[in-house]
Design a protein around this motif. Sequence first.
Motif, PDB file in Angstrom:
ATOM      1  N   UNK A  94       0.835  -1.189   0.000  1.00  0.00           N
ATOM      2  CA  UNK A  94       0.000   0.000   0.000  1.00  0.00           C
ATOM      3  C   UNK A  94       0.877   1.249   0.000  1.00  0.00           C
ATOM      4  N   UNK A  95       0.400   2.280  -0.689  1.00  0.00           N
ATOM      5  CA  UNK A  95       1.137   3.543  -0.738  1.00  0.00           C
ATOM      6  C   UNK A  95       0.946   4.319   0.563  1.00  0.00           C
ATOM      7  N   UNK A 128      -3.758   3.588  -4.835  1.00  0.00           N
ATOM      8  CA  UNK A 128      -3.740   3.002  -3.492  1.00  0.00           C
ATOM      9  C   UNK A 128      -2.582   2.048  -3.266  1.00  0.00           C
ATOM     10  N   UNK A 129      -2.124   1.394  -4.333  1.00  0.00           N
ATOM     11  CA  UNK A 129      -1.048   0.418  -4.175  1.00  0.00           C
ATOM     12  C   UNK A 129       0.070   0.682  -5.177  1.00  0.00           C
ATOM     13  N   UNK A 204      14.895  -1.570 -20.590  1.00  0.00           N
ATOM     14  CA  UNK A 204      13.721  -1.598 -19.712  1.00  0.00           C
ATOM     15  C   UNK A 204      14.123  -0.961 -18.385  1.00  0.00           C
ATOM     16  N   UNK A 205      13.325  -1.108 -17.349  1.00  0.00           N
ATOM     17  CA  UNK A 205      13.639  -0.453 -16.083  1.00  0.00           C
ATOM     18  C   UNK A 205      13.480  -1.438 -14.926  1.00  0.00           C
ATOM     19  N   UNK A 206      14.048  -1.047 -13.790  1.00  0.00           N
ATOM     20  CA  UNK A 206      13.800  -1.738 -12.533  1.00  0.00           C
ATOM     21  C   UNK A 206      13.421  -0.703 -11.485  1.00  0.00           C
ATOM     22  N   UNK A 207      12.449  -1.053 -10.667  1.00  0.00           N
ATOM     23  CA  UNK A 207      11.970  -0.181  -9.587  1.00  0.00           C
ATOM     24  C   UNK A 207      12.285  -0.850  -8.255  1.00  0.00           C
ATOM     25  N   UNK A 208      12.829  -0.070  -7.321  1.00  0.00           N
ATOM     26  CA  UNK A 208      13.147  -0.658  -6.020  1.00  0.00           C
ATOM     27  C   UNK A 208      11.940  -0.593  -5.108  1.00  0.00           C
ATOM     28  N   UNK A 209      11.561  -1.731  -4.583  1.00  0.00           N
ATOM     29  CA  UNK A 209      10.435  -1.862  -3.663  1.00  0.00           C
ATOM     30  C   UNK A 209      10.971  -2.306  -2.303  1.00  0.00           C
ATOM     31  N   UNK A 210      10.138  -2.346  -1.263  1.00  0.00           N
ATOM     32  CA  UNK A 210      10.615  -2.847   0.027  1.00  0.00           C
ATOM     33  C   UNK A 210      11.155  -4.270  -0.040  1.00  0.00           C
ATOM     34  N   UNK A 211      10.822  -5.008  -1.108  1.00  0.00           N
ATOM     35  CA  UNK A 211      11.291  -6.389  -1.251  1.00  0.00           C
ATOM     36  C   UNK A 211      12.361  -6.538  -2.334  1.00  0.00           C
TER      37      UNK A 211
END
Length: 266
Positions: A94-95, A128-129, A204-211
């Motif tokens: 969740x954001x 929301x996410x 392409x791209x990569x996005x850093x998430x909490x995981x």
Amino acid sequence: MDIVNYEVFYEARYEYEDVVTTNDNTLKVVPYDGDNQVVIEEKVETEPAGYVTKYRDILGNSVYRVKIIEPHYSMVIRSTSKVRVKVLDFIDCELPCIVHEPMFTDSTKLINVEYFKPIADKIYNGSKTLDEVLHKVVSFVNGKVKYREGVTNVDTPAHKSFEIGLGVCQDIAQITIGILRAMGFPARYVMGVVHDNPRTTHAWIEVKTPNGWVPIDPTRKRFYSEIKYIKFAIGRDYYDASPIVGTFVSKGRGWLKKLTVGVKRV
């Protein structure tokens, strides 16, 4: 989590209209060794043969430096590799789910983050996410920028290609990165090859998430585990991840005659 092993082939052939006495090139043409990839073996060679050194840059990319001093009218750069790719599952959140990574949230020569801030705010509001906002960004970019070769070049800034509304995978990736960074999400540029019938290198791209880092291909509208690509290099923008950068000494011009890439699952 899916694990896939590949054999990867890359070959670039150059021709020159007059003799070349010195050819000096920096290469990022083998798979990235880190994150979700493990390089099993790699080999880089040139025709004519040259003096070869290898090092890792500050981003962890494997970089080869090749200097050829034998006079020549053509040159071949070739790499063969075996790599293990771990296809990671995406875990939504969740954001706001912000991860701090300053190197991949700031502006660069090709990506002006402030330019994309008004666009980013409009897309982010109401989301929301993380999954929802990532899909919205890719959908927005694809609605504004159409794929067309020959309009932009490697030095075209992301905001210029956005204003033109035309570009290739490099432009589409950098526009997407600009919007995501303007939202506060760390996003990085990736160069490599696709796993299904590649014809050239791809961006392409990569996005850093909490995981961890997750891949998105905004040009092909692919997300997360759909992407089983092989990355050669990562960067803040194209300049950090270009496959070949070099200079040569000659009275004539030179050009890329043919590029061949191949991927085989093993």
